[in-house]
Scaffold this motif. Structure first.
Motif, PDB file in Angstrom:
ATOM      1  N   ALA A 416       0.822  -1.209   0.000  1.00 25.86           N
ATOM      2  CA  ALA A 416       0.000   0.000   0.000  1.00 25.86           C
ATOM      3  C   ALA A 416       0.854   1.255   0.000  1.00 25.86           C
ATOM      4  O   ALA A 416       0.504   2.262  -0.631  1.00 25.86           O
ATOM      5  CB  ALA A 416      -0.941  -0.012   1.205  1.00 25.86           C
ATOM      6  N   ALA A 417       1.975   1.204   0.718  1.00 34.59           N
ATOM      7  CA  ALA A 417       2.881   2.365   0.747  1.00 34.59           C
ATOM      8  C   ALA A 417       3.408   2.674  -0.642  1.00 34.59           C
ATOM      9  O   ALA A 417       3.507   3.841  -1.046  1.00 34.59           O
ATOM     10  CB  ALA A 417       4.031   2.097   1.715  1.00 34.59           C
ATOM     11  N   LYS A 418       3.763   1.635  -1.396  1.00 38.56           N
ATOM     12  CA  LYS A 418       4.238   1.852  -2.766  1.00 38.56           C
ATOM     13  C   LYS A 418       3.137   2.444  -3.640  1.00 38.56           C
ATOM     14  O   LYS A 418       3.366   3.373  -4.424  1.00 38.56           O
ATOM     15  CB  LYS A 418       4.713   0.522  -3.357  1.00 38.56           C
ATOM     16  N   ILE A 419       1.916   1.925  -3.507  1.00 40.06           N
ATOM     17  CA  ILE A 419       0.794   2.446  -4.297  1.00 40.06           C
ATOM     18  C   ILE A 419       0.550   3.916  -3.973  1.00 40.06           C
ATOM     19  O   ILE A 419       0.375   4.754  -4.855  1.00 40.06           O
ATOM     20  CB  ILE A 419      -0.475   1.608  -4.051  1.00 40.06           C
ATOM     21  N   ASP A 427      -1.947   9.827  -0.292  1.00 39.11           N
ATOM     22  CA  ASP A 427      -2.958   9.675   0.750  1.00 39.11           C
ATOM     23  C   ASP A 427      -3.224   8.184   0.929  1.00 39.11           C
ATOM     24  O   ASP A 427      -3.836   7.538   0.084  1.00 39.11           O
ATOM     25  CB  ASP A 427      -4.253  10.397   0.374  1.00 39.11           C
ATOM     26  N   VAL A 428      -2.750   7.646   2.037  1.00 43.23           N
ATOM     27  CA  VAL A 428      -2.890   6.202   2.276  1.00 43.23           C
ATOM     28  C   VAL A 428      -4.346   5.789   2.430  1.00 43.23           C
ATOM     29  O   VAL A 428      -4.681   4.609   2.270  1.00 43.23           O
ATOM     30  CB  VAL A 428      -2.084   5.778   3.519  1.00 43.23           C
ATOM     31  N   HIS A 429      -5.217   6.735   2.725  1.00 44.80           N
ATOM     32  CA  HIS A 429      -6.637   6.420   2.930  1.00 44.80           C
ATOM     33  C   HIS A 429      -7.370   6.184   1.616  1.00 44.80           C
ATOM     34  O   HIS A 429      -8.488   5.660   1.628  1.00 44.80           O
ATOM     35  CB  HIS A 429      -7.316   7.553   3.707  1.00 44.80           C
ATOM     36  N   ASP A 432      -6.394   2.095  -3.612  1.00 45.37           N
ATOM     37  CA  ASP A 432      -7.348   1.187  -4.249  1.00 45.37           C
ATOM     38  C   ASP A 432      -7.172  -0.205  -3.642  1.00 45.37           C
ATOM     39  O   ASP A 432      -6.216  -0.922  -3.953  1.00 45.37           O
ATOM     40  CB  ASP A 432      -7.096   1.156  -5.757  1.00 45.37           C
ATOM     41  N   THR A 433      -8.087  -0.585  -2.776  1.00 38.72           N
ATOM     42  CA  THR A 433      -7.926  -1.853  -2.063  1.00 38.72           C
ATOM     43  C   THR A 433      -8.170  -3.062  -2.960  1.00 38.72           C
ATOM     44  O   THR A 433      -7.690  -4.164  -2.648  1.00 38.72           O
ATOM     45  CB  THR A 433      -8.844  -1.911  -0.833  1.00 38.72           C
TER      46      THR A 433
END
Length: 455
Positions: A416-419, A427-429, A432-433
């Motif tokens: 997720a950090a890379k995305i 914005d980590v929130h 795209d999960t």
């Protein structure tokens, strides 16, 4: 304590990284590996001289179960670390998944190779010492102290794998800590005994867990000769004639308070010596000639801060075997909350239940999901959290805190950090999960398909 105003100064600045991971335990190793594997310039900062956290520094002797009694459910990097460590231990069944002992030295090398082969840099003997904010929601730099003195590090995204949520807390994130009264679970100072007679152990009392009424730990505690505080006793052969112990409790240790940790380490080392002497007397067929080979460099800590994220995983979620559209792994470990000192006294008298008796165990094939939203601290745009301090209530944390799950949440946080880091607006929130879940599955993650999946 009185205050001192630091004088203004300039420090060296390193700003070449996309992702910086703080903490080199299971979660941090997986996060750094996952981010670097995806092409992010990644740094892993670790306060000690080795990776592995509780399993290498604190000498935790065994993995919690990796299966749901039907299949392995901790996949991806978590499964890789588990299977690779097991391959170094010829006395362990290659198909074993339940309470498999840990070869500490093998594990250190496995983590070194995993992180560096993915392309991440590692900085040992370096402490996260302060957090500088760009605004109320964005971390600008972290201050790290080591033999260079103080150095500032910038990154697009930071991943807090400190176990105590230091980075998040110092950045102003909301958190919970302990029980409603502030009580924390006791710590355990794990240790290793060598020259143990394997035949004498295997054909005497059986396992020494207090669930075995023949275990000598009952008589040791009840007679009181060696001042062993309670009957907590988990142990495994980690090598020939060598046994690792996760045994005994040290109360009053708060890992965010170095004074209590210092006192706890001193008491823990004394307790390990008393435990050896007690076993030599009460279980001589196995331990008469055993010697104390090692105590953990760190004391084993079960809880401190729990970050409040976009979702708080609750005991109701655990009881309901909940699934989530954004889940990033599955978990089925029981609720494992170690007693207060008072509860321990009540248990000696048979008047108090263990936490797993109170909340029950899952049946075969059962598990629950852990949502990505438990890794996203409220109010911080460029920080993720992984490991035992993810967003949960206190009771549920007793299940989520285990190393297999920490590896899984760490891998998800690194991806997720890379995305997030490659976005125009970090914005980590808003990660795209669906993309995150798909990538985790491609890397071997165990994530059963959900009706909400679009891939």
């Amino acid at each position: 304590m009185s205050k001192y105003q630091l004088k203004p100064r300039e420090v060296e600045l390193c700003d070449k990284y996309d992702v910086i991971v703080c903490g080199g335990g299971p979660a941090g190793c997986a996060a750094a590996t996952a981010a670097a594997r995806e092409g992010a310039k990644t740094l892993l900062i670790e306060a000690s001289g080795m990776l592995g956290g509780m399993a290498s520094l604190a000498l935790v002797n065994a993995w919690t179960p990796y299966s749901d009694h039907e299949k392995v459910i901790y996949g991806g990097l978590s499964k890789y670390v588990f299977e690779t460590t097991k391959s170094y231990m010829p006395h362990v069944d290659k198909n074993a998944t339940e309470w498999v002992p840990i070869d500490y030295e093998a594990l250190k090398g496995i983590y070194d190779d995993m992180v560096t082969s993915a392309g991440a840099d590692i900085l040992f003997h370096s402490f996260l010492s302060a957090v500088e904010m760009k605004d109320d929601n964005t971390v600008d730099t972290i201050i790290v102290s080591n033999k260079f003195g103080l150095t500032a590090y910038k990154a697009k995204v930071f991943v807090d794998c400190t176990g105590d949520a230091d980075l998040c807390a110092w950045a102003g994130a909301e958190y919970g800590k302990g029980s409603e009264t502030g009580e924390l679970q006791p710590a355990t100072h794990c240790f290793v005994l060598s020259n143990v007679d394997e035949y004498g152990y295997n054909y005497s009392y059986g396992i020494m867990h207090p669930g075995n009424q023949n275990s000598p730990i009952h008589k040791i505690v009840e007679e009181g000769k060696y001042d062993i505080p309670d009957k907590h006793m988990c142990n495994d052969f980690i090598g020939p004639k060598t046994m690792g112990f996760n045994a005994g409790h040290v109360w009053g240790v708060d890992n965010t308070d170095p004074i209590t940790v210092s006192k706890g380490l001193i008491e823990g080392r004394k307790l390990a010596r008393r435990m050896r002497d007690a076993l030599a007397e009460y279980h001589p067929k196995a331990f008469a000639n055993a010697y104390l080979a090692a105590t953990g460099s760190n004391i084993g800590v079960r809880e401190t801060r729990r970050i409040m994220g976009d979702y708080i995983f609750t005991i109701e979620d655990y009881a309901n075997r909940s699934s989530f559209a954004d889940e990033i792994c599955r978990n089925n470990y029981y609720i494992d909350i170690h007693n207060t000192k008072e509860e321990g006294e009540e248990q000696k008298k048979g008047k108090s239940m263990w936490s797993d008796e109170r909340y029950g165990h899952y049946g075969a094939g059962e598990s629950h999901g852990i949502p990505y939203r438990c890794l996203t601290p409220k109010g911080l745009t460029n920080v993720l959290v992984a490991g035992r301090c993810i967003s949960s209530d206190r009771i549920a944390q007793g299940s989520l805190r285990i190393m297999p799950a920490c590896l899984c949440t760490g891998e998800a946080a690194g991806l997720a950090a890379k995305i997030a880091a490659e976005s125009d607006k970090v914005d980590v929130h808003t990660v795209d999960t669906q993309r995150l879940r798909k990538r985790l599955i491609e890397h071997g993650g165990y994530l059963p398909k959900l009706p909400t999946d679009t891939f």
